[in-house]
Enzyme design. Structure first.
Site, mmCIF file in Angstrom:
data_model
loop_
_atom_site.group_PDB
_atom_site.id
_atom_site.type_symbol
_atom_site.label_atom_id
_atom_site.label_comp_id
_atom_site.label_asym_id
_atom_site.label_seq_id
_atom_site.Cartn_x
_atom_site.Cartn_y
_atom_site.Cartn_z
ATOM 1 N N ASP A 56 -26.533 107.498 45.708
ATOM 2 C CA ASP A 56 -26.455 106.515 44.626
ATOM 3 C C ASP A 56 -27.203 105.245 44.989
ATOM 4 O O ASP A 56 -28.035 104.745 44.229
ATOM 5 C CB ASP A 56 -24.992 106.180 44.320
ATOM 6 C CG ASP A 56 -24.175 107.411 43.984
ATOM 7 O OD1 ASP A 56 -24.773 108.467 43.712
ATOM 8 O OD2 ASP A 56 -22.939 107.313 44.019
ATOM 9 N N HIS A 59 -22.956 116.875 45.565
ATOM 10 C CA HIS A 59 -22.207 117.213 46.787
ATOM 11 C C HIS A 59 -23.112 117.887 47.828
ATOM 12 O O HIS A 59 -22.690 118.772 48.549
ATOM 13 C CB HIS A 59 -20.970 118.055 46.453
ATOM 14 C CG HIS A 59 -19.949 117.259 45.696
ATOM 15 N ND1 HIS A 59 -19.086 116.400 46.319
ATOM 16 C CD2 HIS A 59 -19.693 117.165 44.361
ATOM 17 C CE1 HIS A 59 -18.316 115.815 45.393
ATOM 18 N NE2 HIS A 59 -18.676 116.250 44.209
ATOM 19 N N SER A 87 -20.830 100.928 40.558
ATOM 20 C CA SER A 87 -20.513 100.211 41.801
ATOM 21 C C SER A 87 -21.756 100.065 42.681
ATOM 22 O O SER A 87 -21.990 98.996 43.236
ATOM 23 C CB SER A 87 -19.364 100.889 42.558
ATOM 24 O OG SER A 87 -19.712 102.180 42.983
ATOM 25 N N GLY A 134 -17.207 102.732 36.062
ATOM 26 C CA GLY A 134 -16.398 103.838 36.580
ATOM 27 C C GLY A 134 -16.586 105.152 35.845
ATOM 28 O O GLY A 134 -15.702 105.998 35.840
ATOM 29 N N ALA A 135 -17.743 105.345 35.214
ATOM 30 C CA ALA A 135 -17.974 106.561 34.443
ATOM 31 C C ALA A 135 -18.781 107.594 35.217
ATOM 32 O O ALA A 135 -19.027 108.689 34.730
ATOM 33 C CB ALA A 135 -18.696 106.222 33.144
ATOM 34 N N GLY A 136 -19.215 107.244 36.428
ATOM 35 C CA GLY A 136 -20.024 108.168 37.205
ATOM 36 C C GLY A 136 -21.512 107.878 37.098
ATOM 37 O O GLY A 136 -22.340 108.710 37.453
ATOM 38 N N LEU A 137 -21.868 106.696 36.589
ATOM 39 C CA LEU A 137 -23.282 106.304 36.511
ATOM 40 C C LEU A 137 -23.618 105.262 37.576
ATOM 41 O O LEU A 137 -24.579 104.521 37.464
ATOM 42 C CB LEU A 137 -23.616 105.778 35.112
ATOM 43 C CG LEU A 137 -23.419 106.793 33.984
ATOM 44 C CD1 LEU A 137 -23.825 106.186 32.641
ATOM 45 C CD2 LEU A 137 -24.220 108.070 34.245
ATOM 46 N N SER A 138 -22.792 105.205 38.625
ATOM 47 C CA SER A 138 -23.035 104.339 39.776
ATOM 48 C C SER A 138 -22.996 102.857 39.428
ATOM 49 O O SER A 138 -23.808 102.064 39.912
ATOM 50 C CB SER A 138 -24.366 104.692 40.463
ATOM 51 O OG SER A 138 -24.255 105.944 41.077
ATOM 52 N N TYR A 167 -12.595 113.727 46.888
ATOM 53 C CA TYR A 167 -13.971 113.655 47.401
ATOM 54 C C TYR A 167 -13.973 113.797 48.919
ATOM 55 O O TYR A 167 -14.740 114.571 49.488
ATOM 56 C CB TYR A 167 -14.611 112.324 46.974
ATOM 57 C CG TYR A 167 -16.057 112.160 47.392
ATOM 58 C CD1 TYR A 167 -17.090 112.453 46.513
ATOM 59 C CD2 TYR A 167 -16.390 111.713 48.667
ATOM 60 C CE1 TYR A 167 -18.417 112.305 46.889
ATOM 61 C CE2 TYR A 167 -17.713 111.560 49.052
ATOM 62 C CZ TYR A 167 -18.714 111.850 48.158
ATOM 63 O OH TYR A 167 -20.024 111.705 48.547
HETATM 64 C C1 GLA Z 1 -20.775 110.312 44.449
HETATM 65 C C2 GLA Z 1 -21.228 109.819 45.818
HETATM 66 C C3 GLA Z 1 -22.591 110.379 46.181
HETATM 67 C C4 GLA Z 1 -22.633 111.898 46.006
HETATM 68 C C5 GLA Z 1 -22.048 112.303 44.652
HETATM 69 C C6 GLA Z 1 -21.927 113.804 44.504
HETATM 70 O O1 GLA Z 1 -21.617 109.821 43.452
HETATM 71 O O2 GLA Z 1 -21.290 108.413 45.829
HETATM 72 O O3 GLA Z 1 -22.927 110.022 47.500
HETATM 73 O O4 GLA Z 1 -21.971 112.554 47.055
HETATM 74 O O5 GLA Z 1 -20.778 111.734 44.417
HETATM 75 O O6 GLA Z 1 -23.189 114.376 44.519
#
Ligand code: GLA
Length: 347
Positions: free
Chosen positions: A149, A19, A109, A103-107, A198
């Site tokens: 990301d 963030h 997408s 969709g687990a937060g490992l990008s 977010y």
């Molecule tokens: C997501 C967003 C990023 C970043 C993070 C938090 O992954 O895609 O741009 O803001 O949250 O650090």
């Protein structure tokens, strides 16, 4: 036009600096050895892709004027977002395979966006391709994400994490010491409310900057203390202290000070939990469990929060035991990897 193209894009895990990207701040993610491959036979005026993870294909005309976020099935939104952002000259027929948890937060997408953009012939340097794919993400998901990301996915360097200055977009590779390993663990809770929460956090950061009259990147603790709104004050304090932690973490990695780097991760988690309010009980429990495990130097939530994954920095050799204890369907030892690449295949 080549007959067949394979574009591969890695996922990413953020070691520290969450963030902060949309506040012109500092982040330190690394591209990982899990990723997404798009194989495409270019031609025609429609992008038509099948996926190993979904029964329904994504079909998007290259001149489509439909709203990408309304495309079906759900994963086709990302295809429509890339098509709307990149505006490729030709379509193609192909398929998508991925080793990333979706969709687990490992990008997952960002990996799909970048792999598809490259397969569709998108030209440009790492920053240019990342910007187009960031826009694709905005169009597809409606989430006003920063650049971290997509830029990590395009600019990754094997063996390194990336110190990214999200104001200048300068990328400085930072070697991950050979005596360290990185473990990613899913908290068990799917990310929820990521979109609206977010956007709300980003708006708070922008409100704090507007009140102070300067980007939080340039603010110091004394500026933050002057904010009268207690919520804005906590949000701003996270951003200002997190930027400082990213700098210290990069210095610690470079000096081989792994315990120092681990301690900064623990501080980062506390700040994301207490000041930025993006942790969950499951993530807090996971980070506590990891922090008390043998060989773990530090752990924190990674990415946007609101569920998803935690990340741990561990001593070499300790990662596999963690994966065995937590279960290979939710824990992974990940290696710092190169960014996205394109290959022309023989027909
Ligand atoms: C997501 C967003 C990023 C970043 C993070 C938090 O992954 O895609 O741009 O803001 O949250 O650090």
């Amino acid at each position: 036009v080549p007959e067949r193209i394979a574009a591969h894009a890695p996922g990413r895990v953020n070691l520290i600096g969450d963030h902060t990207d949309y506040a012109q701040g500092l982040v330190l993610p690394m591209a990982i050895d899990l990723g997404t491959t798009v194989t495409l036979r270019p031609g025609g005026t429609v992008v038509e892709l099948t996926s190993a993870d979904d029964r329904e294909p994504a079909v998007v005309a290259i001149d489509s004027t439909d709203t990408p976020s309304e495309a079906t099935p759900a994963w086709a939104r990302y295809v429509a977002g890339v098509v709307a952002s990149v505006r490729p000259r030709s379509g193609g027929l192909g398929n998508v395979t991925s080793t990333l948890p979706i969709g687990a937060g490992l990008s997952s997408s960002a990996a799909l966006e970048v792999a598809l953009a490259l397969a569709l012939g998108c030209q440009g340097n790492a920053v240019e391709v990342a910007r187009l794919c960031q826009r694709a993400e905005h169009l597809a998901s409606g989430v006003p994400c920063g650049i971290m990301d997509q830029l990590c996915v395009t600019a990754g360097v094997a063996g390194h994490a990336l110190l990214i200055d999200c104001r200048s977009l300068a990328v400085t590779p930072v070697p991950v010491p050979p005596d360290a390993e990185v473990v990613v663990v899913h908290s068990g809770r799917a990310r929820t409310l990521v979109g609206s929460a977010y956007a709300e956090r980003r708006a708070a950061v922008e409100a704090a900057a507007a009140t102070l009259g300067l980007p939080l990147r340039d603010a110091v603790q004394a500026d933050v203390a002057g904010l009268t709104d207690p919520v804005l004050r906590r949000r701003a304090r996270h951003v200002v202290t997190e930027n400082a932690r990213v700098r210290s973490f990069a210095a610690a990695l470079t000096a081989g000070d792994l315990p120092g780097a681990g301690a900064l991760m623990v501080e980062s988690h506390a700040s994301l939990r207490d000041d930025f309010d993006v942790s969950t009980p499951e993530l807090d429990a996971l980070v506590e469990d990891l922090s008390g495990s043998p060989g773990v130097l530090g752990a924190r939530l990674t990415g946007a929060g609101f569920g998803g994954c935690g990340v741990a920095l561990v001593e070499r050799g300790a990662g596999q035991a963690l994966v065995t204890r937590l279960g290979p369907s939710r824990a992974w030892v990940v290696r710092p990897s190169a960014g996205a690449s394109v290959d022309e295949l023989s027909p």
